[in-house]
Design a protein around this motif. Structure first.
Motif, PDB file in Angstrom:
ATOM      1  N   SER A 106      24.550   4.683 -64.629  1.00 32.71           N
ATOM      2  CA  SER A 106      24.410   4.292 -66.034  1.00 32.71           C
ATOM      3  C   SER A 106      23.951   2.842 -66.159  1.00 32.71           C
ATOM      4  O   SER A 106      23.102   2.531 -67.000  1.00 32.71           O
ATOM      5  CB  SER A 106      25.715   4.517 -66.808  1.00 32.71           C
ATOM      6  OG  SER A 106      26.723   3.644 -66.356  1.00 32.71           O
ATOM      7  N   LEU A 107      24.487   1.956 -65.317  1.00 30.79           N
ATOM      8  CA  LEU A 107      24.043   0.560 -65.364  1.00 30.79           C
ATOM      9  C   LEU A 107      22.589   0.452 -64.895  1.00 30.79           C
ATOM     10  O   LEU A 107      21.810  -0.303 -65.458  1.00 30.79           O
ATOM     11  CB  LEU A 107      24.952  -0.347 -64.533  1.00 30.79           C
ATOM     12  CG  LEU A 107      24.652  -1.841 -64.656  1.00 30.79           C
ATOM     13  CD1 LEU A 107      24.815  -2.325 -66.093  1.00 30.79           C
ATOM     14  CD2 LEU A 107      25.544  -2.651 -63.730  1.00 30.79           C
ATOM     15  N   LEU A 108      22.233   1.235 -63.895  1.00 35.35           N
ATOM     16  CA  LEU A 108      20.855   1.232 -63.409  1.00 35.35           C
ATOM     17  C   LEU A 108      19.893   1.648 -64.525  1.00 35.35           C
ATOM     18  O   LEU A 108      18.857   0.999 -64.734  1.00 35.35           O
ATOM     19  CB  LEU A 108      20.705   2.164 -62.202  1.00 35.35           C
ATOM     20  CG  LEU A 108      19.294   2.318 -61.633  1.00 35.35           C
ATOM     21  CD1 LEU A 108      18.748   0.983 -61.151  1.00 35.35           C
ATOM     22  CD2 LEU A 108      19.290   3.336 -60.505  1.00 35.35           C
ATOM     23  N   ASP A 109      20.226   2.698 -65.264  1.00 35.01           N
ATOM     24  CA  ASP A 109      19.374   3.150 -66.363  1.00 35.01           C
ATOM     25  C   ASP A 109      19.194   2.056 -67.413  1.00 35.01           C
ATOM     26  O   ASP A 109      18.090   1.834 -67.912  1.00 35.01           O
ATOM     27  CB  ASP A 109      19.952   4.414 -67.020  1.00 35.01           C
ATOM     28  CG  ASP A 109      19.847   5.632 -66.130  1.00 35.01           C
ATOM     29  OD1 ASP A 109      19.034   5.611 -65.172  1.00 35.01           O
ATOM     30  OD2 ASP A 109      20.575   6.609 -66.378  1.00 35.01           O
ATOM     31  N   GLU A 110      20.288   1.376 -67.753  1.00 39.73           N
ATOM     32  CA  GLU A 110      20.216   0.296 -68.741  1.00 39.73           C
ATOM     33  C   GLU A 110      19.402  -0.884 -68.217  1.00 39.73           C
ATOM     34  O   GLU A 110      18.615  -1.487 -68.945  1.00 39.73           O
ATOM     35  CB  GLU A 110      21.621  -0.168 -69.140  1.00 39.73           C
ATOM     36  CG  GLU A 110      22.438   0.865 -69.871  1.00 39.73           C
ATOM     37  CD  GLU A 110      21.913   1.163 -71.267  1.00 39.73           C
ATOM     38  OE1 GLU A 110      21.219   0.308 -71.857  1.00 39.73           O
ATOM     39  OE2 GLU A 110      22.195   2.257 -71.770  1.00 39.73           O
ATOM     40  N   MET A 111      19.584  -1.212 -66.949  1.00 38.47           N
ATOM     41  CA  MET A 111      18.903  -2.375 -66.377  1.00 38.47           C
ATOM     42  C   MET A 111      17.412  -2.128 -66.169  1.00 38.47           C
ATOM     43  O   MET A 111      16.627  -3.065 -66.169  1.00 38.47           O
ATOM     44  CB  MET A 111      19.565  -2.791 -65.062  1.00 38.47           C
ATOM     45  CG  MET A 111      21.002  -3.260 -65.224  1.00 38.47           C
ATOM     46  SD  MET A 111      21.232  -4.542 -66.472  1.00 38.47           S
ATOM     47  CE  MET A 111      20.319  -5.870 -65.746  1.00 38.47           C
ATOM     48  N   LYS A 112      17.006  -0.861 -66.010  1.00 38.16           N
ATOM     49  CA  LYS A 112      15.570  -0.546 -65.864  1.00 38.16           C
ATOM     50  C   LYS A 112      14.791  -0.969 -67.104  1.00 38.16           C
ATOM     51  O   LYS A 112      13.620  -1.331 -67.006  1.00 38.16           O
ATOM     52  CB  LYS A 112      15.380   0.945 -65.609  1.00 38.16           C
ATOM     53  CG  LYS A 112      15.640   1.344 -64.177  1.00 38.16           C
ATOM     54  CD  LYS A 112      15.385   2.837 -63.978  1.00 38.16           C
ATOM     55  CE  LYS A 112      15.659   3.233 -62.544  1.00 38.16           C
ATOM     56  NZ  LYS A 112      15.517   4.683 -62.333  1.00 38.16           N
ATOM     57  N   LEU A 113      15.437  -0.924 -68.262  1.00 35.57           N
ATOM     58  CA  LEU A 113      14.774  -1.332 -69.502  1.00 35.57           C
ATOM     59  C   LEU A 113      14.421  -2.815 -69.494  1.00 35.57           C
ATOM     60  O   LEU A 113      13.456  -3.234 -70.124  1.00 35.57           O
ATOM     61  CB  LEU A 113      15.667  -1.020 -70.707  1.00 35.57           C
ATOM     62  CG  LEU A 113      16.058   0.449 -70.904  1.00 35.57           C
ATOM     63  CD1 LEU A 113      17.095   0.580 -72.013  1.00 35.57           C
ATOM     64  CD2 LEU A 113      14.827   1.281 -71.201  1.00 35.57           C
ATOM     65  N   VAL A 114      15.208  -3.607 -68.761  1.00 44.14           N
ATOM     66  CA  VAL A 114      15.013  -5.052 -68.746  1.00 44.14           C
ATOM     67  C   VAL A 114      14.329  -5.522 -67.463  1.00 44.14           C
ATOM     68  O   VAL A 114      13.404  -6.335 -67.504  1.00 44.14           O
ATOM     69  CB  VAL A 114      16.376  -5.780 -68.896  1.00 44.14           C
ATOM     70  CG1 VAL A 114      16.207  -7.281 -68.877  1.00 44.14           C
ATOM     71  CG2 VAL A 114      17.085  -5.329 -70.153  1.00 44.14           C
TER      72      VAL A 114
END
Length: 135
Positions: A106-114
């Protein structure tokens, strides 16, 4: 007169552990239980698997104390983005502090946006820092 003694406030007991309140003791015990149930992943695939979670934040542990991790996250964000993005840092710290911890996926998915392609390296590095592995 016997009833008056019942209404008198009793002195606070100083329990072993420096006079912590019961809620502080309970929180420490719950954190210790969560840490005892945590299974460390060692491979990239294991760390990024759907069920893999970050270790719980524990103030008494150097590698998982919120202060230590905030410094690490801040340094990493400055390295990747070029500036200290306080909103992003707070988001990451809040995600790591969630009850039961957040999943690495879940953190990876969020961090891919940034961070785009750097997101995976960031998540892997953060996980390894939290479990005490050398990067």
């Amino acid at each position: 007169e016997a009833n008056r003694d019942i209404n008198v406030r009793k002195p606070r007991l100083d329990v072993e552990g420096g006079g912590k309140t019961l809620s502080e003791i309970r929180a420490a015990n719950e954190a210790a239980d969560a840490a005892a149930n945590f299974v460390v992943q060692t491979t990239k695939e294991g760390i990024l698997s759907a069920g893999s979670r970050f270790p719980p934040l524990i103030s008494s542990s150097p590698s998982t104390s919120p202060e230590f991790l905030k410094e690490y996250v801040t340094a990493q964000i400055v390295d990747y983005i070029g500036e200290e993005e306080s909103t992003l840092i707070e988001f990451i710290m809040k995600a790591l502090g969630k009850d039961g911890g957040c999943t690495t996926a879940s953190l990876l998915d969020e961090m891919k946006l940034v961070l785009d392609e750097d997101a995976e390296d960031f998540v892997l590095g953060l996980y390894r820092k939290m479990v005490g592995e050398s990067n």
